[in-house]
Design an enzyme around this catalytic site. Structure first.
Site, mmCIF file in Angstrom:
data_model
loop_
_atom_site.group_PDB
_atom_site.id
_atom_site.type_symbol
_atom_site.label_atom_id
_atom_site.label_comp_id
_atom_site.label_asym_id
_atom_site.label_seq_id
_atom_site.Cartn_x
_atom_site.Cartn_y
_atom_site.Cartn_z
ATOM 1 N N LEU A 38 16.989 50.961 -47.007
ATOM 2 C CA LEU A 38 17.496 52.195 -47.628
ATOM 3 C C LEU A 38 16.414 53.252 -47.834
ATOM 4 C CD1 LEU A 38 20.023 50.607 -50.115
ATOM 5 C CD2 LEU A 38 20.578 52.024 -48.138
ATOM 6 N N THR A 102 23.388 52.070 -64.420
ATOM 7 C CA THR A 102 22.816 51.235 -65.476
ATOM 8 C C THR A 102 22.924 51.828 -66.887
ATOM 9 O OG1 THR A 102 20.692 50.331 -66.243
ATOM 10 C CG2 THR A 102 20.573 52.307 -64.915
ATOM 11 N N TYR A 126 12.801 53.642 -63.819
ATOM 12 C CA TYR A 126 14.007 53.047 -63.232
ATOM 13 C C TYR A 126 15.252 53.819 -63.678
ATOM 14 C CZ TYR A 126 17.907 49.687 -62.904
ATOM 15 O OH TYR A 126 19.129 49.093 -62.665
ATOM 16 N N LYS A 130 17.889 55.957 -61.359
ATOM 17 C CA LYS A 130 19.328 55.637 -61.295
ATOM 18 C C LYS A 130 20.170 56.849 -61.712
ATOM 19 C CE LYS A 130 21.043 52.169 -60.425
ATOM 20 N NZ LYS A 130 21.492 51.613 -59.133
ATOM 21 N N TRP A 151 22.362 44.559 -68.197
ATOM 22 C CA TRP A 151 21.776 43.231 -68.407
ATOM 23 C C TRP A 151 22.388 42.203 -67.423
ATOM 24 C CZ3 TRP A 151 20.739 41.878 -74.256
ATOM 25 C CH2 TRP A 151 20.132 42.960 -74.893
#
Ligand SMILES: NC(=O)c1ccc[n+]([C@@H]2O[C@H](COP(=O)([O-])OP(=O)(O)OC[C@H]3O[C@@H](n4cnc5c(N)ncnc54)[C@H](OP(=O)(O)O)[C@@H]3O)[C@@H](O)[C@H]2O)c1
Length: 323
Positions: A38, A102, A126, A130, A151
């Site tokens: 990707l 997330t 992160y 996202k 999680w």
């Protein structure tokens, strides 16, 4: 209509469960990283143009939260740029894009469940990558479902469940963070809920999902809430009760007995991670329930099911009625 479904991330926790379930709904093309990296825009375009899927399910992601702090460019390429390209290609061919995001898009300052309408404010690289991926998908104008989860764990892969089981064979005492609250979500249940929704979309009149009405962002996590500390205690409790012949459990513990006797609560500060994480990231699943009639089991029930030798077999719903 038997749709063609392009699935990314088939080796991941969620992707491997989806790769098991989605073939009940259509022809699944699931390239591995060696066929579709990707980070390579040309590859994304090539696969999308050759496969011409009706549905794209993007379960791939750069999920190494700590590593993302020092490698934000790769996190961003996989989590933001690749979804942007998938979305643009999907839009051109009229495909629906199902994407996962997330709880770490939120800063955790809230003390009640986050709604889809709450403003994201990621605390780490992160989470930023996202959130950028989400935004790119929305901006592309593609028909999409963005499912935010939290999680995630499975009986394979790299996750908290397997870490606790491994540590539980090595140490009598475990110290676990007790001031972060969230909802541990099993990849099996997440994949099943996703597949139910996709089954409904495919079965809907003209296969169109009533797409324009229902497209959007949804929170999709286990019901209930807990802390990493309580989650760790529950894992050891379930493992103590489970049949020791469970093959995934044997491989998680390397066949060694659990020796952990005590789990002690510590604070985020004491854990001394270089990465900031939200203190509270429980997501309200009400919108998902209202739109699709889908709810995921409570986190404790999901955990217990992992340790059961038999798991439920997926039955696609016969019909789907958008609410
Ligand atoms: N894990 C969590 O706690 C968590 C929490 C909230 C949301 N989520 C979201 O839930 C979704 C599924 O997560 P997961 O836990 O199932 O992830 P995972 O187990 O880490 O799997 C990630 C998948 O992405 C693939 N991948 C990574 N980089 C790639 C690249 N450059 N090209 C092609 N494929 C690549 C991996 O392939 P390889 O096997 O080749 O590396 C793997 O198949 C993701 O969108 C994630 O952001 C996860």
């Amino acid at each position: 209509m038997t749709p063609t479904i392009l699935l990314t991330g088939k080796t991941g926790q969620l992707g491997s469960e989806l790769n098991r379930l989605l073939p009940t709904l259509g022809k699944v093309i699931a390239p591995g990283r060696n066929e579709l990296d990707l980070r390579e825009p040309e590859k994304i375009r090539e696969i999308m143009r050759n496969a011409k899927p009706q549905l794209v399910v993007n379960a791939a992601a750069y999920t190494a939260v700590d590593a993302a702090e020092t490698d934000e460019s790769t996190a961003s390429a996989v989590n933001a740029e690749a979804p942007r390209l998938l979305a643009m290609e999907a839009k051109q061919i009229g495909a629906l894009l199902v994407h996962f995001s997330t709880d770490y898009v939120f800063d955790g300052a809230k003390k009640t469940s986050y709604l889809e309408t709450d403003a994201p404010n990621p605390l780490n690289a992160y989470g930023r990558s996202k959130f950028a991926g989400e935004q790119a998908i929305r901006d592309s104008g593609v028909a999409h479902l963005i499912c935010r989860t939290s999680w995630v764990y499975a009986t394979h892969g790299r996750n908290f469940l397997l870490t606790i089981l491994r540590l539980g064979t090595q140490r009598e005492e475990l110290k676990i963070v007790a001031d972060q609250v969230g909802a541990p979500t099993c990849a099996f249940d997440l994949a099943e809920a996703t597949t139910r929704i996709v089954a409904g979309i495919i079965a809907a009149p003209k296969g169109e999902l009533a797409c324009q009405q229902l497209a959007g962002t949804y929170h999709m996590t286990a019901a209930g809430l807990t802390t990493w500390y309580e989650f760790a205690k529950a894992i050891l409790e379930e493992a103590g009760r489970a049949p020791q012949t469970l093959s995934w459990l044997t491989s998680a513990t390397n066949g060694h007995p659990l020796v952990a006797r005590r789990v002690l609560p510590i604070s985020t500060e004491e854990f001394r991670s270089p990465t900031r994480r939200p203190a509270y990231s429980v997501l309200s699943n009400e919108r998902l329930k209202q739109a699709f009639g889908v709810t995921l089991p409570d986190w404790r029930e999901q955990l217990r099911s992992c340790f059961s030798p038999e798991r439920s077999v997926f039955n696609p719903p016969a019909a789907f009625s958008p609410r």
